[in-house]
Enzyme design. Structure first.
Site, PDB file in Angstrom:
ATOM      1  N   ASP A  54       3.856   1.734  -4.355  1.00 32.41           N
ATOM      2  CA  ASP A  54       2.874   2.119  -5.242  1.00 32.41           C
ATOM      3  C   ASP A  54       2.797   1.116  -6.149  1.00 32.41           C
ATOM      4  OD1 ASP A  54       1.648   3.531  -7.060  1.00 32.41           O
ATOM      5  OD2 ASP A  54       2.189   5.417  -6.419  1.00 32.41           O
ATOM      6  N   THR A 110      -4.928   6.775   0.638  1.00 28.58           N
ATOM      7  CA  THR A 110      -6.403   6.952   1.568  1.00 28.58           C
ATOM      8  C   THR A 110      -6.209   5.795   2.667  1.00 28.58           C
ATOM      9  OG1 THR A 110      -7.315   5.227  -0.203  1.00 28.58           O
ATOM     10  CG2 THR A 110      -7.610   7.834  -0.304  1.00 28.58           C
ATOM     11  N   GLY A 111      -5.309   4.571   2.369  1.00 28.06           N
ATOM     12  CA  GLY A 111      -5.267   3.888   3.781  1.00 28.06           C
ATOM     13  C   GLY A 111      -4.532   3.913   4.962  1.00 28.06           C
ATOM     14  N   TYR A 114     -12.105   7.281 -12.394  1.00 31.92           N
ATOM     15  CA  TYR A 114     -12.522   6.036 -11.570  1.00 31.92           C
ATOM     16  C   TYR A 114     -13.222   4.891 -12.345  1.00 31.92           C
ATOM     17  CZ  TYR A 114     -13.811   2.966  -7.711  1.00 31.92           C
ATOM     18  OH  TYR A 114     -14.292   2.257  -6.693  1.00 31.92           O
ATOM     19  N   ASP A 144       0.866  -1.149   0.095  1.00 32.36           N
ATOM     20  CA  ASP A 144       0.024   0.038  -0.011  1.00 32.36           C
ATOM     21  C   ASP A 144       0.824   1.209  -0.120  1.00 32.36           C
ATOM     22  OD1 ASP A 144      -2.004   2.119   0.885  1.00 32.36           O
ATOM     23  OD2 ASP A 144      -3.287   0.269   1.194  1.00 32.36           O
ATOM     24  N   ASN A 145       0.529   2.374  -0.522  1.00 33.10           N
ATOM     25  CA  ASN A 145       1.378   3.702  -0.657  1.00 33.10           C
ATOM     26  C   ASN A 145       0.482   4.579   0.339  1.00 33.10           C
ATOM     27  OD1 ASN A 145      -0.981   4.318  -1.765  1.00 33.10           O
ATOM     28  ND2 ASN A 145      -0.037   5.409  -3.612  1.00 33.10           N
ATOM     29  N   TYR A 171      -6.044 -10.860 -20.425  1.00 36.64           N
ATOM     30  CA  TYR A 171      -4.937 -11.723 -19.874  1.00 36.64           C
ATOM     31  C   TYR A 171      -5.389 -13.154 -19.733  1.00 36.64           C
ATOM     32  CZ  TYR A 171      -0.862  -8.729 -19.134  1.00 36.64           C
ATOM     33  OH  TYR A 171       0.066  -7.756 -19.314  1.00 36.64           O
ATOM     34  N   LYS A 191      -4.040   6.096 -13.594  1.00 36.79           N
ATOM     35  CA  LYS A 191      -2.906   5.402 -13.530  1.00 36.79           C
ATOM     36  C   LYS A 191      -2.980   4.146 -12.729  1.00 36.79           C
ATOM     37  CE  LYS A 191       1.082   7.689 -13.696  1.00 36.79           C
ATOM     38  NZ  LYS A 191       2.172   8.646 -13.162  1.00 36.79           N
TER      39      LYS A 191
HETATM   40  P1  NAD Z   1      -9.691   2.696   0.449  1.00 38.84           P
HETATM   41  O1  NAD Z   1      -9.494   4.131  -0.195  1.00 38.84           O
HETATM   42  O2  NAD Z   1      -9.931   2.622   1.948  1.00 38.84           O
HETATM   43  O3  NAD Z   1      -8.798   1.655   0.078  1.00 38.84           O
HETATM   44  C1  NAD Z   1      -7.960   1.783  -1.018  1.00 38.84           C
HETATM   45  C2  NAD Z   1      -6.481   1.485  -0.635  1.00 38.84           C
HETATM   46  O4  NAD Z   1      -5.535   1.361  -1.668  1.00 38.84           O
HETATM   47  C3  NAD Z   1      -5.854   2.311   0.169  1.00 38.84           C
HETATM   48  O5  NAD Z   1      -5.423   1.845   1.429  1.00 38.84           O
HETATM   49  C4  NAD Z   1      -4.920   3.314  -0.426  1.00 38.84           C
HETATM   50  O6  NAD Z   1      -3.815   3.860   0.330  1.00 38.84           O
HETATM   51  C5  NAD Z   1      -4.522   2.283  -1.489  1.00 38.84           C
HETATM   52  N1  NAD Z   1      -3.708   2.750  -2.822  1.00 38.84           N
HETATM   53  C6  NAD Z   1      -4.361   3.645  -3.482  1.00 38.84           C
HETATM   54  N2  NAD Z   1      -3.360   4.049  -4.467  1.00 38.84           N
HETATM   55  C7  NAD Z   1      -2.778   3.025  -4.538  1.00 38.84           C
HETATM   56  C8  NAD Z   1      -1.368   2.988  -5.238  1.00 38.84           C
HETATM   57  N3  NAD Z   1      -1.001   3.729  -6.029  1.00 38.84           N
HETATM   58  N4  NAD Z   1      -0.644   1.985  -4.631  1.00 38.84           N
HETATM   59  C9  NAD Z   1      -0.707   1.228  -3.666  1.00 38.84           C
HETATM   60  N5  NAD Z   1      -1.821   1.519  -2.881  1.00 38.84           N
HETATM   61  C10 NAD Z   1      -2.591   2.536  -3.286  1.00 38.84           C
HETATM   62  O7  NAD Z   1     -11.065   1.998  -0.294  1.00 38.84           O
HETATM   63  P2  NAD Z   1     -11.968   0.794  -0.041  1.00 38.84           P
HETATM   64  O8  NAD Z   1     -13.281   1.203  -0.139  1.00 38.84           O
HETATM   65  O9  NAD Z   1     -11.149  -0.211   0.860  1.00 38.84           O
HETATM   66  O10 NAD Z   1     -11.838   0.068  -1.578  1.00 38.84           O
HETATM   67  C11 NAD Z   1     -10.780  -1.015  -1.761  1.00 38.84           C
HETATM   68  C12 NAD Z   1     -11.126  -1.409  -3.308  1.00 38.84           C
HETATM   69  O11 NAD Z   1     -12.571  -1.487  -3.529  1.00 38.84           O
HETATM   70  C13 NAD Z   1     -10.659  -0.067  -4.280  1.00 38.84           C
HETATM   71  O12 NAD Z   1     -10.158  -0.713  -5.470  1.00 38.84           O
HETATM   72  C14 NAD Z   1     -12.284   0.117  -4.629  1.00 38.84           C
HETATM   73  O13 NAD Z   1     -12.379   0.613  -6.038  1.00 38.84           O
HETATM   74  C15 NAD Z   1     -13.028  -1.199  -4.717  1.00 38.84           C
HETATM   75  N6  NAD Z   1     -14.335  -0.857  -4.375  1.00 38.84           N
HETATM   76  C16 NAD Z   1     -14.929  -0.396  -3.244  1.00 38.84           C
HETATM   77  C17 NAD Z   1     -16.201  -0.093  -3.079  1.00 38.84           C
HETATM   78  C18 NAD Z   1     -16.701   0.349  -1.643  1.00 38.84           C
HETATM   79  O14 NAD Z   1     -17.921   0.709  -1.641  1.00 38.84           O
HETATM   80  N7  NAD Z   1     -16.091   0.550  -0.678  1.00 38.84           N
HETATM   81  C19 NAD Z   1     -17.083  -0.228  -4.053  1.00 38.84           C
HETATM   82  C20 NAD Z   1     -16.531  -0.636  -5.296  1.00 38.84           C
HETATM   83  C21 NAD Z   1     -15.351  -1.045  -5.284  1.00 38.84           C
END
Ligand code: NAD
Ligand code: UDP
Length: 326
Positions: free
Chosen positions: A58, A37-38, A145, A33-34, A159, A91
Site C-alpha cells: 500500500d 482496483t487493479g 479524489y 500495488d495493493n 518538492y 490518503k
Molecule cells: P485503476 O483503478 O485501474 O488503477 C489504479 C491502481 O492503483 C490499481 O491497480 C489499484 O489497485 C492501485 N491502488 C489504489 N490504491 C492504492 C494504494 N493505496 N496502494 C497501492 N496501490 C493502490 O485506474 P487507472 O485508470 O489505471 O488510473 C491510474 C492513475 O491515472 C490514477 O492515479 C488515476 O487517478 C489517473 N488518472 C486516470 C484517468 C483515466 O481516465 N483512466 C484519468 C485521470 C487520471
C-alpha cells in the site's frame, strides 16, 4: 545500464499498459500495488519476465528501493471506486505522493505523477489549458479524489522548488481501453458491458454533458516521452512558456456528448438488444471537459492517433474476451 523503474498502481488499467511498454523498451520494471482496483490478470503475462517484479504494498505505507524512475499511478480512478472509501482515497493521493517524493529525494530518482483533468472540476474555461486553476467543490462527494490530486500536485511543485526533486506531471483526461476492469464503473466500460449483456445503457442526466476520450496507448506514449526528457532541456521549455513547474494536459480533444457515446457503442454492437435509459445525474458531475493540448504538442510533437470509433472497437474486443467476468 538497464534503468530501474517503479510503477505504483501498476496492476491497474493504465499502469499495466505502461509496464508492458517499458518492458518492451528493456527497462527493469517493478510494479507496486495493493490490488484495490487493479488485478493480477492485468500483469499476468509479465510475471515470468526476469525484468519484472510485483510487490503487494500500500503506497500510504513508506517503502524503500533504488529506482531511476518512479511513475506514481496508485489511486482508484473511477468515481464509484474512489467514493467507496473516500478517506482512503485522499490518503492514497496525499501520503502515497509524499512517500514517493521522500524516496525520490533520498535516492535522486525522477518522479512522474499522474494527475487528472478532475483538478479542473466543473470548468468555467473551455477548453482547459494548464494555466486554468479549476472550479472544484472542496466538500462534495468527488472531492476526496479531486482535492487529493490537487494537493498531490502541490506537493510535487514544492518538492521541486524546495528540494530540486526532478518531478513532472500529466493531467490525464478520460482514458479508456483494454485492461479496464469490467466493473470499473466508468462510462465506456459501463456502456460496452451493458450492450454486450443486453442490459439497458444507463445515461446519467440527459446525456448532454461532454467528455473527450483518449485511447490508452496514446497516453502511455506521451507519458514515456515526457519522462525520457532530460531535466534541463525540459525546464527550459517550460520557462520559455512562463511556467516553473513541468505539467502537461494529455487527452484527446475530440469532444462527445455522453448520448453520442451511447449511440456509438450501440452502433458498434449491432446484435445488442439494449436500449438507452436515463438516470439521475450524480452531484458535481462536470458539464463539459476538453483538453487544450497545445503545450504537449509543442514540447513532444504529440497528438492522439486513435479516434474514438477505432478505440471503442478494440475495447469491445477486449471486453468480449472477459466473458468469465460478465
Ligand atoms: P485503476 O483503478 O485501474 O488503477 C489504479 C491502481 O492503483 C490499481 O491497480 C489499484 O489497485 C492501485 N491502488 C489504489 N490504491 C492504492 C494504494 N493505496 N496502494 C497501492 N496501490 C493502490 O485506474 P487507472 O485508470 O489505471 O488510473 C491510474 C492513475 O491515472 C490514477 O492515479 C488515476 O487517478 C489517473 N488518472 C486516470 C484517468 C483515466 O481516465 N483512466 C484519468 C485521470 C487520471
Ligand atoms: N456516466 C453515465 N453513465 C454511466 C457512467 C457514467 O452517463 O453508466 C456519465 C457520468 O455521469 C459523466 C460521464 O459519463 O458525466 C463520464 O463519467 P466517468 O465516470 O466515466 O468519468 P468522469 O465523470 O470522472 O469524467
Amino acid at each position: 545500464m538497464t534503468k530501474k523503474v517503479l510503477i505504483t498502481g501498476g496492476a491497474g488499467f493504465i499502469g499495466s499498459h505502461l509496464a508492458k511498454m517499458l518492458l518492451a523498451k528493456e527497462y527493469e520494471v517493478t510494479v507496486m500495488d495493493n490490488l484495490f482496483t487493479g488485478t493480477k490478470t492485468n500483469i499476468y503475462e509479465m510475471l515470468d519476465n526476469h525484468r519484472f517484479t510485483f510487490i503487494l504494498h500500500d503506497v500510504t505505507q513508506p517503502f524503500w528501493g533504488q529506482f531511476d524512475l518512479i511513475y506514481n499511478l496508485a489511486c482508484p480512478a473511477s468515481p464509484i471506486h474512489y467514493q467507496r472509501n473516500p478517506v482512503e482515497t485522499i490518503k492514497t493521493s496525499l501520503l502515497g505522493m509524499m512517500n514517493v517524493l521522500e524516496l525520490a529525494l533520498k535516492t535522486k530518482a525522477r518522479v512522474f505523477h499522474t494527475s487528472t483533468s478532475e483538478i479542473y472540476g466543473d470548468p468555467e474555461v473551455h477548453p482547459q489549458p494548464e494555466s486554468y486553476w479549476g472550479n472544484v467543490n472542496t466538500i462534495g462527494t468527488r472531492s476526496c479524489y479531486d482535492e487529493g490530486k490537487r494537493a498531490a500536485e502541490t506537493l510535487c511543485a514544492d518538492y521541486l522548488r524546495e528540494y530540486n526533486v526532478d518531478v513532472r506531471m500529466i493531467r490525464i483526461f478520460n482514458t479508456y481501453g483494454p485492461n479496464m476492469h469490467p466493473k470499473d464503473g466508468r462510462v465506456i466500460s459501463n456502456f460496452i458491458m451493458q450492450a454486450l449483456q443486453n442490459r439497458d445503457l444507463t445515461i446519467y442526466g440527459d446525456g448532454s454533458q461532454t467528455r473527450s476520450f483518449q485511447y490508452v496507448t496514446d497516453l502511455t506514449e506521451a507519458m514515456v516521452a515526457f519522462m525520457d526528457l532530460e531535466k534541463r532541456t525540459m525546464m527550459e521549455f517550460f520557462k520559455s512558456r512562463g511556467m516553473d513547474i513541468p505539467i502537461l494536459n494529455v487527452g484527446n480533444p475530440e469532444e462527445f456528448t455522453i448520448k453520442q457515446l451511447a449511440e456509438e457503442t450501440l452502433r458498434q454492437i449491432p446484435e445488442s438488444k439494449s436500449s438507452i435509459i436515463y438516470q439521475t445525474l450524480p452531484k458535481d458531475d462536470p458539464r463539459r471537459r476538453k483538453p487544450d493540448i497545445t503545450l504537449v504538442n509543442d514540447l513532444l510533437g504529440w497528438k492522439p492517433a486513435v479516434p474514438l470509433q477505432e478505440g471503442i472497437k478494440n475495447a469491445i474486443a477486449y471486453f468480449k474476451g472477459t466473458n468469465l467476468r460478465l
